[in-house]
Design an enzyme around this catalytic site. Structure first.
Site, mmCIF file in Angstrom:
data_model
loop_
_atom_site.group_PDB
_atom_site.id
_atom_site.type_symbol
_atom_site.label_atom_id
_atom_site.label_comp_id
_atom_site.label_asym_id
_atom_site.label_seq_id
_atom_site.Cartn_x
_atom_site.Cartn_y
_atom_site.Cartn_z
ATOM 1 N NE ARG A 173 -4.331 -1.094 -0.035
ATOM 2 C CZ ARG A 173 -4.472 -2.058 -0.949
ATOM 3 N NH1 ARG A 173 -3.480 -2.337 -1.783
ATOM 4 N NH2 ARG A 173 -5.593 -2.734 -1.052
ATOM 5 C CG HIS A 186 -3.230 -0.248 -7.177
ATOM 6 N ND1 HIS A 186 -3.586 0.351 -5.982
ATOM 7 C CD2 HIS A 186 -3.356 -1.578 -6.954
ATOM 8 C CE1 HIS A 186 -3.907 -0.580 -5.088
ATOM 9 N NE2 HIS A 186 -3.775 -1.757 -5.670
ATOM 10 C CD GLU A 209 -2.958 3.612 -5.363
ATOM 11 O OE1 GLU A 209 -3.999 2.980 -5.581
ATOM 12 O OE2 GLU A 209 -1.920 3.079 -4.960
HETATM 13 P P1 NAP Z 1 -1.610 -11.473 4.393
HETATM 14 O O1 NAP Z 1 -1.622 -12.894 3.968
HETATM 15 O O2 NAP Z 1 -2.511 -11.049 5.500
HETATM 16 O O3 NAP Z 1 -0.101 -11.090 4.743
HETATM 17 C C1 NAP Z 1 0.254 -9.914 5.391
HETATM 18 C C2 NAP Z 1 1.653 -10.093 5.964
HETATM 19 O O4 NAP Z 1 2.063 -8.852 6.521
HETATM 20 C C3 NAP Z 1 1.758 -11.133 7.048
HETATM 21 O O5 NAP Z 1 2.922 -11.895 6.861
HETATM 22 C C4 NAP Z 1 1.845 -10.335 8.333
HETATM 23 O O6 NAP Z 1 2.599 -11.067 9.296
HETATM 24 C C5 NAP Z 1 2.572 -9.078 7.852
HETATM 25 N N1 NAP Z 1 2.289 -7.886 8.639
HETATM 26 C C6 NAP Z 1 1.087 -7.328 8.925
HETATM 27 N N2 NAP Z 1 1.248 -6.234 9.692
HETATM 28 C C7 NAP Z 1 2.577 -6.102 9.905
HETATM 29 C C8 NAP Z 1 3.380 -5.177 10.649
HETATM 30 N N3 NAP Z 1 2.819 -4.183 11.333
HETATM 31 N N4 NAP Z 1 4.717 -5.351 10.643
HETATM 32 C C9 NAP Z 1 5.292 -6.379 9.966
HETATM 33 N N5 NAP Z 1 4.590 -7.283 9.250
HETATM 34 C C10 NAP Z 1 3.255 -7.149 9.226
HETATM 35 O O7 NAP Z 1 -1.986 -10.527 3.169
HETATM 36 P P2 NAP Z 1 -1.715 -10.759 1.608
HETATM 37 O O8 NAP Z 1 -2.837 -11.506 1.019
HETATM 38 O O9 NAP Z 1 -0.331 -11.273 1.452
HETATM 39 O O10 NAP Z 1 -1.805 -9.227 1.111
HETATM 40 C C11 NAP Z 1 -0.938 -8.254 1.613
HETATM 41 C C12 NAP Z 1 -1.285 -6.867 1.147
HETATM 42 O O11 NAP Z 1 -0.895 -6.695 -0.209
HETATM 43 C C13 NAP Z 1 -2.768 -6.498 1.111
HETATM 44 O O12 NAP Z 1 -3.264 -6.166 2.387
HETATM 45 C C14 NAP Z 1 -2.804 -5.334 0.153
HETATM 46 O O13 NAP Z 1 -2.615 -4.124 0.846
HETATM 47 C C15 NAP Z 1 -1.609 -5.585 -0.754
HETATM 48 N N6 NAP Z 1 -2.009 -5.925 -2.130
HETATM 49 C C16 NAP Z 1 -1.686 -5.067 -3.149
HETATM 50 C C17 NAP Z 1 -2.067 -5.387 -4.438
HETATM 51 C C18 NAP Z 1 -1.749 -4.488 -5.576
HETATM 52 O O14 NAP Z 1 -2.501 -4.494 -6.547
HETATM 53 N N7 NAP Z 1 -0.679 -3.723 -5.548
HETATM 54 C C19 NAP Z 1 -2.782 -6.550 -4.700
HETATM 55 C C20 NAP Z 1 -3.077 -7.387 -3.651
HETATM 56 C C21 NAP Z 1 -2.678 -7.067 -2.365
HETATM 57 P P3 NAP Z 1 2.434 -10.808 10.885
HETATM 58 O O15 NAP Z 1 0.956 -10.814 11.158
HETATM 59 O O16 NAP Z 1 3.193 -11.924 11.549
HETATM 60 O O17 NAP Z 1 3.061 -9.481 11.143
HETATM 61 C C1 8YV Z 2 -6.906 -4.318 -6.404
HETATM 62 C C2 8YV Z 2 -5.480 -4.659 -4.314
HETATM 63 O O1 8YV Z 2 -6.334 -3.608 -7.453
HETATM 64 O O2 8YV Z 2 -6.440 -6.667 -3.590
HETATM 65 C C3 8YV Z 2 -5.894 -5.609 -3.270
HETATM 66 O O3 8YV Z 2 -5.665 -5.311 -2.086
HETATM 67 O O4 8YV Z 2 -4.865 -3.666 -4.038
HETATM 68 C C4 8YV Z 2 -5.745 -4.940 -5.747
HETATM 69 O O5 8YV Z 2 -5.833 -6.301 -6.011
HETATM 70 C C5 8YV Z 2 -7.814 -3.383 -5.747
HETATM 71 O O6 8YV Z 2 -8.245 -3.838 -4.532
HETATM 72 C C6 8YV Z 2 -8.995 -3.142 -6.672
HETATM 73 O O7 8YV Z 2 -9.857 -2.269 -6.107
#
Ligand code: NAP
Ligand code: 8YV
Length: 320
Positions: free
Chosen positions: A231, A278, A260
């Site tokens: 994020r 994004h 964004e």
């Molecule tokens: P997830 O499975 O919940 O993984 C989150 C990880 O972050 C866990 O390993 C957690 O471990 C760690 N974490 C959380 N808070 C933390 C903190 N304060 N300090 C250090 N580590 C921390 O989530 P995910 O499915 O992998 O998704 C992660 C994030 O990616 C989403 O929440 C979203 O914001 C982002 N994302 C972006 C896109 C994009 O389009 N760019 C797409 C999808 C997702 P611990 O709980 O042990 O700390």
């Molecule tokens: C999407 C994301 O682009 O899943 C997330 O957390 O950031 C992306 O996969 C977004 O949520 C679409 O609104």
């Protein structure tokens, strides 16, 4: 039998609209604004399918609301704790996007290091024939030590892919992950001191806000590369722009921004930043899977079954 009313506030992926129309009575408004609804409409809404920020007063102002199904795994645009206190279930779309996001992260990392978008532009604008070969890139993935900030569903997929590139992998999370062979660091500062490449894939929370700050970037070092697909809120953008301008770090690859879809203009003029709008999950394949999971959560709920992917803050709420 009457179908439950599901509201879609604001813009959403068209596939979701079609799926909601099939199973529910669809209501649409331009944004999450109570002024766009009369009292009779407010009373009818039982579910929300959304991809936008839902203010707490909006959630509170819908007296029959039972469930919010969010499009995306990151649900920082919804105060899920507050929703839970109102007995409203919140669901997100985990897992189905992890591989796509990990693939894009590797692409962004290579773009940043090997300047592939710039090299392509060089060819397209006729510079190859006019000026000769594109320059040798000062940066490479070879011999890099990569630190993954967040080793959850997506972080693990990124790590798996990085294994194939033969680089050393470290990670930082709040708790050490059992059965993981990568080097664990209990603090972000300790990790960035040990690595030269930082990939951020943590959620946007109060604890992660601006956690990649001036001290972290300084410790990453002059050969340092920062990749952000988590994020925009996680990076202190003032510190990041300054670190890129002053070569405190070497380069950054960014898919997410604080503001964004209108990121800070300073990023656009930085030669050592590779920027994406994004798009980490943005393929038809993956967005369809996300939309299906979003609507399947609603279908389950209104059939009296547990939702597939409730967020932890509301997982305790029982189906009505
Ligand atoms: P997830 O499975 O919940 O993984 C989150 C990880 O972050 C866990 O390993 C957690 O471990 C760690 N974490 C959380 N808070 C933390 C903190 N304060 N300090 C250090 N580590 C921390 O989530 P995910 O499915 O992998 O998704 C992660 C994030 O990616 C989403 O929440 C979203 O914001 C982002 N994302 C972006 C896109 C994009 O389009 N760019 C797409 C999808 C997702 P611990 O709980 O042990 O700390
Ligand atoms: C999407 C994301 O682009 O899943 C997330 O957390 O950031 C992306 O996969 C977004 O949520 C679409 O609104």
């Amino acid at each position: 039998m009457t179908k439950p009313v599901v509201l879609i506030p604001g813009a959403i992926y068209e596939h979701v609209v079609k799926r909601v129309e099939m199973d529910f009575e669809l209501m649409r408004i331009d944004g999450a604004d109570l002024n766009l609804l009369d009292d009779a409409q407010k009373a009818k809404i039982k579910g929300i399918a959304s991809a936008i920020h839902l203010p707490n007063e909006f959630i509170q102002g819908l007296p029959s609301l039972e469930i919010i199904a969010h499009f995306g795994v990151g649900y920082d645009v919804i105060d899920a704790k507050f929703a839970g206190e109102q007995n409203v279930m919140v669901c997100n779309t985990p897992d189905v996007l992890s591989e796509e996001v990990a693939d894009t992260t590797i692409g962004l990392l290579l773009n940043t290091l090997r300047e592939l978008p710039k090299a392509e532009a060089y060819l397209r604008q006729g510079d190859w024939v006019e000026k000769g070969n594109y320059r040798l890139t000062p940066l490479t993935l070879r011999k890099r030590v990569v630190g993954i900030y967040g080793l959850g569903r997506i972080g693990l997929e990124i790590a798996k892919r990085l294994e194939g590139f033969g680089v050393d992998i470290h990670y930082h999370t709040r708790s050490e992950k059992p059965g993981v062979s990568y080097k664990y660091h209990p603090t972000l500062l300790e990790m960035v001191t040990a690595v030269d490449t930082l990939i951020s894939i943590v959620p946007g929370t109060a604890a992660t806000t601006k956690s990649v700050n001036a001290d972290i970037l300084k410790a990453l070092g002059a050969n340092g590369v920062f990749i952000n697909v988590g994020r925009g809120s996680v990076a202190d953008e003032d510190a990041l722009i300054s670190a890129l301008e002053n070569n405190t770090i070497a380069a950054a690859g960014l898919d997410v921004f604080e503001n964004e879809p209108d990121p800070r203009k300073d990023f656009l003029s930085l030669d050592n930043a590779s920027l994406l709008p994004h798009v980490a999950s943005a393929s038809v394949h993956t967005r369809n899977a996300m939309g299906d999971l979003q609507v399947d959560n609603l279908v389950n709920w209104f059939e009296g079954k547990s939702p597939i992917s409730p967020v932890p803050e509301t997982a305790h709420i029982k189906v009505k």
